[in-house]
Design an enzyme around this catalytic site. Structure first.
Site, PDB file in Angstrom:
ATOM      1  N   GLU A 163      14.539 -43.509   7.141  1.00  0.00           N
ATOM      2  CA  GLU A 163      13.154 -43.287   6.723  1.00  0.00           C
ATOM      3  C   GLU A 163      12.487 -42.139   7.480  1.00  0.00           C
ATOM      4  O   GLU A 163      11.652 -41.435   6.950  1.00  0.00           O
ATOM      5  CB  GLU A 163      12.345 -44.584   6.907  1.00  0.00           C
TER       6      GLU A 163
ATOM      7  N   ASP B 261      13.330 -48.321   5.916  1.00  0.00           N
ATOM      8  CA  ASP B 261      12.792 -49.583   6.420  1.00  0.00           C
ATOM      9  C   ASP B 261      12.985 -50.692   5.377  1.00  0.00           C
ATOM     10  O   ASP B 261      12.997 -50.447   4.180  1.00  0.00           O
ATOM     11  CB  ASP B 261      11.295 -49.455   6.730  1.00  0.00           C
TER      12      ASP B 261
ATOM     13  N   TYR C 167      11.280 -54.975  13.595  1.00  0.00           N
ATOM     14  CA  TYR C 167      10.381 -54.373  12.631  1.00  0.00           C
ATOM     15  C   TYR C 167       9.023 -55.074  12.654  1.00  0.00           C
ATOM     16  O   TYR C 167       8.945 -56.298  12.509  1.00  0.00           O
ATOM     17  CB  TYR C 167      10.996 -54.474  11.234  1.00  0.00           C
TER      18      TYR C 167
END
Ligand SMILES: [Zn+2]
Ligand SMILES: [Zn+2]
Length: 944
Positions: free
Chosen positions: A9, A107, A313
């Site tokens: 990403e 992600d 995350y």
């Protein structure tokens, strides 16, 4: 040769992934048009920059005021995808042409899936056969990545479609409504009023809260308490009645309270204090807020920590650790951090099962640490966040805490009081998580029937408090409860409301504009401000994710809803526009005009001009100048001047500290005070008088007429006239000073550690405040003021050119001619009078008669004799004389005549060195000519 391309990403995650997967193999970084790739073996990783394409309307909708494409037409407008990161797109396509496998490693959430799908489409466009798979991971750590890359799956097109639907719907709602409202309120440019699908209902909540606070009527109540003492310790007990809503029963109870105080009951108990549940995004933001981090900042730091492999995350709705999470492994990893002791304590005192929250989802685990970090590595702020996440993780594994509670009842003259105590008997999770305070109140032991002294009885009058304004973290919690936005967008929505100046302060308060827009929409198109509609759309997104509905279907329904909103809006367009305009005009009002009792307001004009003017203009011309808007956009603040009752003014500039002007009138008076004292006929009394007559500047005095000023200040007409003409000369002086300041600013290159103010002050001390002074200064003086040698020479030359140019213009030399003189190197007025006009004419290429006219003008002005003009006959005769001298030819004559030398007499009388400089003929050659002329003359004399 084969190539396996991994698309991450962001660049930083591309690098981290390569570092981890290469496992010590040689890693090479290549840069292609500024974009990095990382290669090892047959694998290459490349990072996107989040979205590399952007969704926009197809061409034809850019004109806001177009008759064909009214705001409503945007609802049904077709959209296209436009590359926003062209270099990355080009590189991605170049690499994928060669690749035989591509793994999307963006992600792992809706946004990431959509970014992945965008990459997928770009790759497919250039390579139809390459295998494209997807790796999903919640932390950038070796275990997670190895697992993810050995268990790749397909891209989740349903999830991406949900993201795409949200993008389209947000674009169409935002663009159509923003255009409609801005046009209705006649606002354009940087003043547009933005409206958004999530943004507007969120703003609505803040406005609603503000209205609740405004209508809140505080109620009085009374609280009765007493002080007693045991073992030398003061103990406070409260009346068991609680709040008294009327004063007299409270007073009666107070008066009845009598010593001795008798213990009537002792209740001891135990309380379990459960360890906190794991962090999801919202609870994390709330906890970070307690440490002083704004929501946006907390998310930024968390993302940073994630990218670098220190935490998992951070965008997650999950508060239950999945069974697959290797808690043992994590503990072993973070044992190497500065929190070794805490980690080991938890390892030795683990609760049987980690705590769990109410929300469980399958996408990401709750936020937890994944790597060991140190303060040196992260810096203070980031480390505090890391510590928070790490300690929270430890707390979820730690045992519950246990409190011993104690409740004592006292009787004093028939009135009952109570005191409570709490003592932490087992600290449990508090040992490792100091962020939630555990307040202990330790009471000494009591026995029933025991008598105690009555030290003091107090009756306090209190008031009920209005509901509190939202803090950013409270608002995020509330948005979550209402289903507004997503874990990834909530904090961004709030940041947007702040940057659009709809809300301000902490806790959040709506601004006048924020309120005007919300209330007007509430009144005329309430479906936009209510959260219901947005909730419906969020529910639809969920259905797309679960493949129960298609993207097209959901967008179609959203279009229908928006059309309904437009039915409401268009029917009320004029009312809405007028309403917003009337309410927002107020945000620039500062108070009453001191001159005419009209209203003073900040005015912004095109081209960065801003000032404070009167509502009764042109009848009232009172105004206060403000710095240009590039120094800061002028806004009103809540503070009000005690003396002038005007709101304060502040200049705000993105990325700069705001500049507080304070009371604009106080500011106006102080900045003009000094120049007013420069007027020779000014004195203390007169200065006071002009202020009471609302004259604040030299310019206003200079502009006044004799009669009106005499009348206003009660002066004789002659005195008034003197004041006006004095003011006129001071004004001229001020103008010249500001011109000099501007000159310095324009000609000194900005340099670090050097301030114009300092240089200007130094020059002022040396007596130089005007260009004329600067033009006559020398290099040494400028150097003293802090300007370097080379720059000083240049500045001086420039100052001379500019200043003499002004003088010559004033004398009457037209601008076109002036240019010619300057380019021929004739810059000072004196130069006009110390050489013959012929030479000026030759040097500039202008006709002799024009030059003659100029020379006469300048020399008369300087009161110097006009250099003689030569007749044709004189010139011819002079040439002959000169040609008779050995070594002088026509070229030499040409050169000499440019310097005004047209005959032997001139040549003989001139200074050889100066003439050499002017003509380019060597000085010794000129001296030879002069000797030859002298010899010839001597001979002639002898002959006679
Ligand atoms: Zn006025
Ligand atoms: Zn003031």
């Amino acid at each position: 040769m084969t190539m396996h391309l991994i698309v991450a990403e962001k660049n930083i995650s591309a690098r981290r992934i390569a570092e981890i997967l290469s496992e010590g193999k040689k890693l090479t970084e290549h840069r292609d048009a500024g974009v990095s790739t990382y290669s090892f073996g047959d694998i290459t990783t490349v990072g996107l920059r989040g979205h590399v394409v952007e969704i926009d309307f197809e061409p034809g909708y850019t004109n806001w005021r177009s008759e064909e494409s009214k705001p409503r037409s945007l609802i049904d407008a077709r959209t296209i995808k436009i590359p926003t990161e062209k270099k990355i797109v080009a590189l991605l396509q170049k690499l994928s042409k060669r690749a035989d496998r591509v793994t999307i490693a963006t992600d792992f959430d809706t946004e990431g899936e959509l970014i992945g799908k965008e990459a997928f489409e770009l790759i497919r466009a250039v390579n139809t056969s390459v295998v494209i798979d997807r790796a999903r991971f919640s932390a950038i750590t070796p275990q997670e990545l190895q697992h993810a890359f050995s268990h790749t799956t397909e891209l989740d097109f349903a999830l991406a479609a949900a993201g795409e639907a949200r993008q389209s719907i947000d674009l169409m709602w935002g663009a159509a409504l923003t255009r409609f409202i801005s046009l209705a309120a006649r606002r354009g440019g940087s003043n547009i009023l933005s409206v958004g699908r999530v943004q507007t209902p969120t703003l609505g909540m803040i406005v609603d809260r503000e209205k609740e606070i405004e209508v809140f009527v505080p109620e009085k109540y009374w609280q009765l308490s007493l002080d007693t003492e045991k073992c030398g310790e003061r103990i406070e007990a409260r009346h068991t009645h609680g709040r008294f809503h009327e004063k007299s029963p409270a007073e009666i109870a107070r008066d009845r309270t009598k010593a001795p105080l008798v213990v009537t009951e002792v209740k001891s108990g135990e309380k379990q204090d459960r360890a906190p549940s794991p962090f999801d995004t919202t609870t994390y933001i709330v906890a970070a807020a307690r440490l002083g981090f704004s929501a946006a900042n907390a998310m930024r730091i968390a993302e940073d920590l994630y990218m670098n492999g220190f935490i998992s995350y951070p965008r997650t709705d999950n508060t239950v650790y999945p069974p697959s999470l290797d808690i043992e492994g994590i503990l072993n990893t973070i044992r190497n951090s500065p929190f070794k002791k805490d980690v080991e304590w938890v390892m030795a005192n683990r609760r049987p099962v980690p705590t769990r929250g109410k929300k469980s989802s399958t996408d990401h685990p709750p936020i937890h640490p994944t790597g060991a970090a140190t303060r040196e590595l992260l810096g203070d702020d980031i480390f505090r966040i890391y510590e928070l996440v790490l300690r929270r993780f430890l707390a979820t594994l730690a045992p519950d805490a246990r409190w011993k509670t104690l409740k004592i009842l006292f009787d004093g003259g028939g009135e009952e009081y109570t005191a409570t105590g709490g003592q932490l008997v087992e600290a449990g999770w508090h040992t490792v998580y100091p962020f939630s305070e555990a307040q202990e109140t330790i009471l000494p032991p009591f026995v029933i029937g025991e008598h105690l002294p009555l030290k003091k009885v107090s009756l306090e009058e209190k008031e009920t408090q209005p509901p509190a304004r939202y803090t950013q973290s409270k608002l995020i919690q509330r948005m979550e409860e209402l289903g507004l936005g997503t874990k990834s967008t909530r904090h961004e929505v709030i940041a947007k409301l702040v940057s659009r100046k709809y809300v301000e302060g902490s806790p959040l308060r709506p601004t006048l504009v924020g309120r005007a827009v919300t209330e007007s929409l509430e009144q005329h198109a309430d479906m936009i401000t209510k959260p219901d509609m947005t909730q419906t759309i969020e529910a639809h997104m969920q259905q797309i994710k679960e493949s129960k509905r298609t993207r097209e279907d959901v967008i179609r329904e959203s279009r229908k809803m928006l059309h309904q909103a437009f039915d409401q809006l268009e029917a009320n367009e004029t009312v809405i526009g007028d309403d917003i305009r009337n309410r927002t005009a107020e945000e620039m009002n500062l108070g009453t005009c001191p001159v005419c009792k009209g209203t003073l307001a900040i005015k912004h004009l095109r081209g960065n001009t801003q000032f404070i003017g009167c509502s009764r203009y042109p009848e009232c011309t009172f105004n206060i100048g403000l710095p240009m808007a590039q120094w800061g956009f002028a806004v009103r603040t809540d503070e009000v001047c005690d003396k002038h009752h005007l709101n304060f003014v502040r200049l705000v500039r993105k990325g700069a500290r705001p500049w507080d002007i304070g009371c604009p009138l106080c500011h106006h008076i102080t900045t003009n005070a000094e120049s007013l004292t420069e007027i020779p006929s000014m004195n203390e009394a007169l200065a006071q008088k002009i202020l009471t007559q609302h004259i604040y500047t030299v310019a206003e005095l200079a502009r006044s007429t004799r009669e009106s000023l005499a009348q206003r200040l009660d002066l004789s007409p002659d005195t008034a006239q003197k004041l006006i003409s004095d003011a006129g000369s001071v004004l001229e002086k001020l103008r010249r000073r500001s011109e000099c300041r501007k000159f310095m600013r324009d000609h000194l290159i900005p340099r670090k550690g050097r301030s114009y103010a300092k240089i200007l002050t130094a020059l002022k001390t040396a007596g130089i405040t005007e260009l004329s002074g600067l033009a006559h200064a020398d290099v040494a003086l400028l150097k003293e003021a802090g300007i370097g040698q080379d720059e000083a020479v240049q500045v001086l030359a420039e100052a001379k050119t500019v200043y003499y140019g002004q003088v010559l213009k004033e004398i009457g030399i037209p601008a076109v001619s002036l240019k010619k003189y300057v380019s021929a190197g004739i810059t000072s007025p004196e130069a006009f009078c110390n050489q013959p006009p012929e030479s000026l004419s030759k040097r500039t290429g202008m006709s002799p008669s024009t030059v003659q006219r100029h020379v006469e003008l300048v020399c008369t002005y300087l009161k110097k004799p006009v250099p003689k003009k030569f007749s044709k006959l004189q010139i011819e005769r002079g040439k002959k004389e000169l040609l008779a001298i050995r070594g002088i030819d026509r070229t030499t004559i040409e050169k000499l005549s440019r310097a005004g030398i047209i005959n032997t007499t001139h040549l003989l009388e001139s200074d050889a060195v100066k003439l050499a400089a002017e003509t380019g003929i060597m000085a010794h050659v000129i001296q030879d000519f002069q000797k030859a002329i002298q010899k010839k003359r001597d001979n002639a004399v002898i002959q006679i």
